[in-house]
Design an enzyme around this catalytic site. Structure first.
Site, PDB file in Angstrom:
ATOM      1  N   ARG A  28      48.663  41.056  23.509  1.00 58.86           N
ATOM      2  CA  ARG A  28      47.389  41.066  24.357  1.00 58.86           C
ATOM      3  C   ARG A  28      48.086  41.454  25.875  1.00 58.86           C
ATOM      4  NH1 ARG A  28      41.545  41.377  23.358  1.00 58.86           N
ATOM      5  NH2 ARG A  28      41.296  40.326  21.234  1.00 58.86           N
TER       6      ARG A  28
ATOM      7  N   TYR B  58      49.400  43.102  31.891  1.00 57.92           N
ATOM      8  CA  TYR B  58      49.582  44.486  32.594  1.00 57.92           C
ATOM      9  C   TYR B  58      50.706  44.343  33.874  1.00 57.92           C
ATOM     10  CZ  TYR B  58      48.923  48.965  34.599  1.00 57.92           C
ATOM     11  OH  TYR B  58      49.275  50.227  35.097  1.00 57.92           O
TER      12      TYR B  58
ATOM     13  N   THR C 283      38.643  35.507  23.465  1.00 59.15           N
ATOM     14  CA  THR C 283      37.344  35.594  22.368  1.00 59.15           C
ATOM     15  C   THR C 283      35.865  35.700  23.065  1.00 59.15           C
ATOM     16  OG1 THR C 283      39.198  34.543  20.963  1.00 59.15           O
ATOM     17  CG2 THR C 283      36.696  34.345  20.085  1.00 59.15           C
TER      18      THR C 283
END
Length: 293
Positions: A140, A109, A48
């Protein structure tokens, strides 16, 4: 290890920018507002906070300001990357500057297998004497850490909690039911705080509390005190805010709301951009409905 001070409502702090630079004055005022709103702990330098776009110098200064304005609230610093070397380097960078615990996201990833996640977190925990909080957010990272892996990691002494944002209720309940004594389960999604705390979760690391710290903290506190009807009232009142904070990528809508309230400039760092006009208008209506504007 005493984990009780990490229960309740913690705020995943945004990082305000102005003309491309961190707006430290605005950040300090935001921390003051969180303290006054009654939150239980602070989480700077997480997702955030757009932390991947911050320099080391900016991270240290943000941490110093958090510590200076935190009024002795615990501070959990986000340090996770998709590289063990870089995560450990972040911990070493921040450890001397008032951190009480580290929040470490599942590596993104790379898409590690469960054994890779276990070995990664085991190595992370061995690299610090500070408490480590796991963070599972498949939306995410592209990878989900299973309950089995989480419970395996929960056996490591300084791995004390998980921020669970998978929205996989069965998985989260399995962790709640199978965890060792003292291991905390914190919701990673504001709209799931109420139902998960009903099932035994210990609190929330919140985005929405950037905007509405007092009611978000009150929801968590009511649940901790067994006042379910009172908590349900806050949950219903806050649901539009919880939903609307994610109509675009976090923290874009939260920053739009704070800008509408005159607390920050409506500015992000690329690759994030300010909210679309329809999102900005939506957040204006949302904060108005809560009496914040």
């Amino acid at each position: 290890m005493n984990t009780s001070r990490f229960k309740g409502c913690g705020t995943a702090l945004i990082t305000p920018f102005r003309n491309g630079e961190v707006d430290y004055e605005a950040f300090a005022a935001l921390v003051d507002r969180q303290v006054a709103g009654g939150v239980d702990f602070l989480v700077p330098l997480g997702t955030t906070g757009e932390t991947p776009c911050l320099s080391d110098e900016e991270k240290i200064k943000i941490l110093h300001l958090t510590k200076e304005h935190a009024a002795d609230l615990p501070i959990i610093a986000g340090v996770g990357t998709n590289s063990l070397e870089h995560t450990v380097a972040n911990m070493k960078l921040l450890e001397p500057h008032g951190v009480d615990a580290f929040l470490v996201v599942v590596p993104y990833y790379n898409k590690p297998p469960q054994e890779g996640m276990y070995q990664y977190y085991k190595a992370v925990a061995a690299s610090t004497c500070k408490p480590v909080i796991l963070y599972n957010v498949p939306g995410r990272t592209g990878s989900n850490m299973t309950a089995e892996t989480t419970l395996r990691l929960a056996q490591i002494d300084n791995i004390i909690a998980i921020k669970e944002a998978s929205s996989n209720r069965g998985q989260i309940l399995e962790i709640i039911q199978g965890r060792p004594e003292g291991f905390l389960v914190l919701s990673g999604n504001d709209d799931e705080t109420f139902p998960l705390m009903k099932e035994g979760a210990d609190g929330i690391i919140s985005v929405a509390s950037n905007i509405a710290p007092e009611p978000c903290a009150s929801l968590a506190h009511a649940m901790m005190e067994g006042k379910v009807e009172k908590a349900a009232m806050y949950h219903e009142k806050l649901m539009p805010l919880f939903r609307n904070c994610f109509v675009e990528s976090n923290p874009i809508p939260a920053k739009a709301a704070l800008a509408a309230m005159g607390l920050i400039a409506n500015e992000c760092r690329l690759p994030l951009v300010p909210a679309q006009q329809k999102t900005y208008d939506l957040m204006v209506e949302t904060v108005k409905s809560l009496g914040l504007l």
